[in-house]
Design a protein around this motif. Structure first.
Motif, PDB file in Angstrom:
ATOM      1  N   ASN A 194      -8.938   4.326   5.464  1.00  0.00           N
ATOM      2  CA  ASN A 194      -8.368   3.797   4.213  1.00  0.00           C
ATOM      3  C   ASN A 194      -7.733   2.429   4.388  1.00  0.00           C
ATOM      4  O   ASN A 194      -7.988   1.500   3.604  1.00  0.00           O
ATOM      5  CB  ASN A 194      -7.320   4.762   3.655  1.00  0.00           C
ATOM      6  CG  ASN A 194      -7.948   5.932   2.928  1.00  0.00           C
ATOM      7  OD1 ASN A 194      -9.160   6.118   2.974  1.00  0.00           O
ATOM      8  ND2 ASN A 194      -7.129   6.729   2.273  1.00  0.00           N
ATOM      9  N   LEU A 195      -6.861   2.303   5.390  1.00  0.00           N
ATOM     10  CA  LEU A 195      -6.153   1.043   5.564  1.00  0.00           C
ATOM     11  C   LEU A 195      -7.109  -0.069   5.997  1.00  0.00           C
ATOM     12  O   LEU A 195      -7.003  -1.215   5.539  1.00  0.00           O
ATOM     13  CB  LEU A 195      -5.013   1.200   6.581  1.00  0.00           C
ATOM     14  CG  LEU A 195      -4.026   0.039   6.648  1.00  0.00           C
ATOM     15  CD1 LEU A 195      -3.264  -0.095   5.332  1.00  0.00           C
ATOM     16  CD2 LEU A 195      -3.041   0.224   7.800  1.00  0.00           C
ATOM     17  N   THR A 218      -8.893  -1.180   2.957  1.00  0.00           N
ATOM     18  CA  THR A 218      -8.025  -1.967   2.065  1.00  0.00           C
ATOM     19  C   THR A 218      -7.902  -3.401   2.557  1.00  0.00           C
ATOM     20  O   THR A 218      -7.979  -4.352   1.767  1.00  0.00           O
ATOM     21  CB  THR A 218      -6.629  -1.309   1.972  1.00  0.00           C
ATOM     22  OG1 THR A 218      -6.753  -0.065   1.296  1.00  0.00           O
ATOM     23  CG2 THR A 218      -5.655  -2.194   1.208  1.00  0.00           C
ATOM     24  N   SER A 272       6.021   3.584  -0.053  1.00  0.00           N
ATOM     25  CA  SER A 272       5.370   2.278  -0.242  1.00  0.00           C
ATOM     26  C   SER A 272       5.619   1.417   0.987  1.00  0.00           C
ATOM     27  O   SER A 272       6.708   1.441   1.571  1.00  0.00           O
ATOM     28  CB  SER A 272       5.919   1.586  -1.495  1.00  0.00           C
ATOM     29  OG  SER A 272       5.689   2.384  -2.629  1.00  0.00           O
ATOM     30  N   VAL A 306       0.852  -1.196   0.000  1.00  0.00           N
ATOM     31  CA  VAL A 306       0.000   0.000   0.000  1.00  0.00           C
ATOM     32  C   VAL A 306       0.883   1.241   0.000  1.00  0.00           C
ATOM     33  O   VAL A 306       2.079   1.180   0.312  1.00  0.00           O
ATOM     34  CB  VAL A 306      -0.934   0.024   1.233  1.00  0.00           C
ATOM     35  CG1 VAL A 306      -1.851  -1.179   1.239  1.00  0.00           C
ATOM     36  CG2 VAL A 306      -0.127   0.102   2.525  1.00  0.00           C
ATOM     37  N   GLY A 343      -2.719   4.284   2.305  1.00  0.00           N
ATOM     38  CA  GLY A 343      -3.293   2.989   2.677  1.00  0.00           C
ATOM     39  C   GLY A 343      -3.964   2.269   1.532  1.00  0.00           C
ATOM     40  O   GLY A 343      -4.745   1.341   1.758  1.00  0.00           O
ATOM     41  N   LYS A 344      -3.618   2.649   0.291  1.00  0.00           N
ATOM     42  CA  LYS A 344      -4.276   2.067  -0.876  1.00  0.00           C
ATOM     43  C   LYS A 344      -3.298   1.196  -1.663  1.00  0.00           C
ATOM     44  O   LYS A 344      -2.138   1.562  -1.835  1.00  0.00           O
ATOM     45  CB  LYS A 344      -4.819   3.177  -1.793  1.00  0.00           C
ATOM     46  CG  LYS A 344      -5.877   4.045  -1.127  1.00  0.00           C
ATOM     47  CD  LYS A 344      -6.336   5.154  -2.074  1.00  0.00           C
ATOM     48  CE  LYS A 344      -7.406   6.021  -1.425  1.00  0.00           C
ATOM     49  NZ  LYS A 344      -7.818   7.132  -2.324  1.00  0.00           N
ATOM     50  N   ARG A 345      -3.747   0.059  -2.145  1.00  0.00           N
ATOM     51  CA  ARG A 345      -2.926  -0.775  -3.026  1.00  0.00           C
ATOM     52  C   ARG A 345      -2.740  -0.065  -4.368  1.00  0.00           C
ATOM     53  O   ARG A 345      -3.614   0.679  -4.822  1.00  0.00           O
ATOM     54  CB  ARG A 345      -3.599  -2.127  -3.261  1.00  0.00           C
ATOM     55  CG  ARG A 345      -3.667  -3.024  -2.029  1.00  0.00           C
ATOM     56  CD  ARG A 345      -4.465  -4.287  -2.341  1.00  0.00           C
ATOM     57  NE  ARG A 345      -3.785  -5.170  -3.263  1.00  0.00           N
ATOM     58  CZ  ARG A 345      -4.394  -5.977  -4.136  1.00  0.00           C
ATOM     59  NH1 ARG A 345      -5.721  -5.964  -4.230  1.00  0.00           N
ATOM     60  NH2 ARG A 345      -3.706  -6.774  -4.922  1.00  0.00           N
TER      61      ARG A 345
END
Length: 567
Positions: free
Chosen positions: A455-456, A459, A404, A373, A377-379
């Motif tokens: 966000n995390l 995810t 990252s 991520v 917190g996004k892939r």
């Protein structure tokens, strides 16, 4: 190209680089002086006036600065302290240079090996090969067409067919020669087929059986399997020892080659080097083989020929600072053609801001199960693709100012208690450096990382749902090899791209002869290994077995063979 303009520009290049190279020998940076005298990098003018500017945002290359040997000012005869006569001169004492020197010597040539550093570089544990003795006896039949196809596809067909075809056809012959040299050595190095296993399952990358290894060599230090690249150190030591004892080879370490010597027709007839701070001239009647490696320890060349995003946020794993592009520059000075820019870099993932993450972390079971991520917190990438692809995606995030993170939980750490305990112990050091954060839940980890609220957590929930359904709707990762997040402790580990080497260089033909811009061979000049080109484009294709070391061995062998025997 207007020749007069090209010559004028080349002289400007020579003037700028020459002064700075003297400084480099004295221990200061070539690039600093060159840039001071010429606000435009001298590397920008190497092609003459017929150069197109491609505008990119400037980057800073934070990597090592090695001592540069190359000089392009005119060195007069009165400055030459000694002259020597040899059949073949080899520039560089790494794997390509040692194989070249030994092959030329075995074929009866009188050889000098010039190495700038106190020893040659060698960080590897395996290499690409096709139809070597050990592979034939193991009944391994490489699909040559598939291997050729994947090399071309990985380079987007920006390379010619001759060099890679020769690699596929002749790498076994070169491997067998290297094995004979090991039989003359003292360590008893053993070459074995690398067990075939898919490195990147179900990603569309073919699994090609074309790789050998040194792991079965008796007496290797216990930690080399763990720190695999250090096997190469032992290999280089053994070959160098054999070369130093060979009656036809004179080895000169701490002796940088500084420029090539040509006659009136443009044929390379020798090389000028610096020994004990005096210039020496080596006259050759059969050829000079450039095996000086890439230029990953020359920040100004990095900035001149690579994409800024490939190095600006990267760390380095470079055990030798001798790779400063001396062979590239010496070849260009006498009219050689080089791979078009942007050049290719060998970049891996699993990097800290300083180098590779420490071994205890690199061997976590989590490395095959994690998610990746960004700061939000996004892939942003399919995590099971080849190293170079993850590195590129990581670099892309860095261009937007985002770090990252490898995301894992305690169920993804090795179940081996010893490894688990070492990993947990190493975490304290990583946390102190700000490279690792942890929490007792996704929500706690999210807060520790200062990720935007929710966000995390979202995810992780989404990732777990993909695992449950068996389909990664965002990146099409093969979820069979993923694991849901359900541990008692959650971690985020900072992950950089790591540069190992540059892999673009001088254009060669199937015999290792360096070509000029008309595609004609420059008589008396050869190149091998990372000083040579026409093999990669874009990135080093990590998913193809061992082509970097494999081509170094192959074209070190072939260039020496052609230089001595002409075939």
């Amino acid at each position: 190209m207007n020749n007069s303009k090209a010559n004028l520009s080349r002289r400007k290049f020579i003037k700028g680089a020459g002064a700075s190279s003297v400084a480099a020998v004295m221990g200061t940076s070539f690039s600093a002086n060159a840039m001071e005298n010429n606000p435009k990098s001298v590397y920008e003018e190497i092609y003459g006036d017929d150069v197109n500017s491609i505008y990119t945002k400037k980057g800073t290359s934070p990597g090592p600065k090695g001592p540069i040997g190359f000089e392009d000012r005119k060195i007069s005869n009165s400055e030459i302290a000694k002259s020597y006569d040899f059949d073949v001169a080899v520039v560089g004492g790494g794997i390509a240079g040692l194989i070249a020197a030994l092959k030329a010597a075995e074929d009866g040539a009188k050889v000098v090996l010039l190495e700038k550093m106190t020893k040659g570089r060698g960080i590897f544990e395996c290499f690409g090969s096709v139809d070597s003795r050990t592979q034939r006896e193991a009944n391994i039949k490489t699909n040559k067409a598939e291997l050729l196809d994947e090399i071309h596809r990985s380079a987007d067909y920006r390379i010619g067919p001759d060099v890679v075809r020769t690699y596929v056809e002749k790498s076994g012959e070169a491997t067998d020669f290297m094995e004979k040299m090991f039989n003359k050595g003292e360590r008893g190095v053993v070459i074995s087929p690398m067990p075939l296993k898919p490195k990147y399952p179900n990603t569309g990358a073919p699994v090609i059986d074309a790789e050998c290894m040194f792991y079965n060599t008796p007496g290797l230090p216990k930690n080399v399997k763990f720190r695999s690249g250090f096997v190469g150190v032992q290999i280089i030591k053994d070959l160098a020892n054999t070369a130093m004892k060979h009656p036809n080879i004179e080895t000169k370490y701490s002796t940088p080659a500084v420029q090539l010597v040509t006659n009136g027709s443009g044929q390379v007839t020798g090389v000028i080097a610096k020994e004990n701070n005096e210039y020496i001239k080596v006259n050759t009647n059969k050829g000079v083989i450039l095996a000086s490696g890439g230029y990953d320890a020359n920040p100004e060349m990095m900035k001149a020929f690579l994409r800024p995003e490939d190095y600006s946020s990267a760390s380095w794993w470079n055990p030798s600072w001798g790779t400063t592009g001396d062979g590239h520059m010496m070849g260009l000075k006498v009219g050689a053609a080089m791979d078009p820019v942007p050049h290719s870099v060998m970049n891996f993932t699993f990097g800290s801001p300083e180098s590779f993450h420490i071994p205890a972390v690199r061997t976590l079971r989590a490395m095959g199960l994690y998610a990746i991520v960004n700061d939000e917190g996004k892939r942003f990438v399919r995590e099971d693709v080849a190293f170079q692809s993850i590195s590129n995606a990581t670099n892309r995030q860095a261009t937007q100012g985002k770090k990252s993170w490898l995301l894992f939980d305690d169920t993804m750490i090795s179940k081996n208690k010893d490894i688990f305990d070492k990993a947990i112990a190493s975490f304290e050091t990583l946390k102190a450096k700000g490279w690792l954060f942890e929490g007792n839940s996704p929500r706690e980890l999210e807060a520790a990382l200062d990720v935007p609220n929710g966000n995390l957590v979202n995810t992780i929930e989404k990732f777990n749902s993909f695992k449950l359904k068996g389909v990664d709707a965002d990146f099409n990762r093969d979820m069979e090899f993923a694991k849901e997040f359900n541990g008692k402790k959650y971690y985020a580990l900072l992950c950089n791209s790591v540069i190992l080497a540059t892999v673009s260089g001088l254009i060669i033909d199937e015999n290792g002869r360096v070509l000029n811009e008309k595609g004609e061979a420059i008589k008396g000049l050869y190149a091998a290994g990372n000083a040579s080109g026409d093999f990669f484009s874009g990135n080093y294709p990590r998913h193809i077995p061992g082509t970097s070391i494999g081509r170094a061995i192959t074209f070190g062998y072939l260039s020496a063979k052609h230089a001595v025997k002409g075939a």
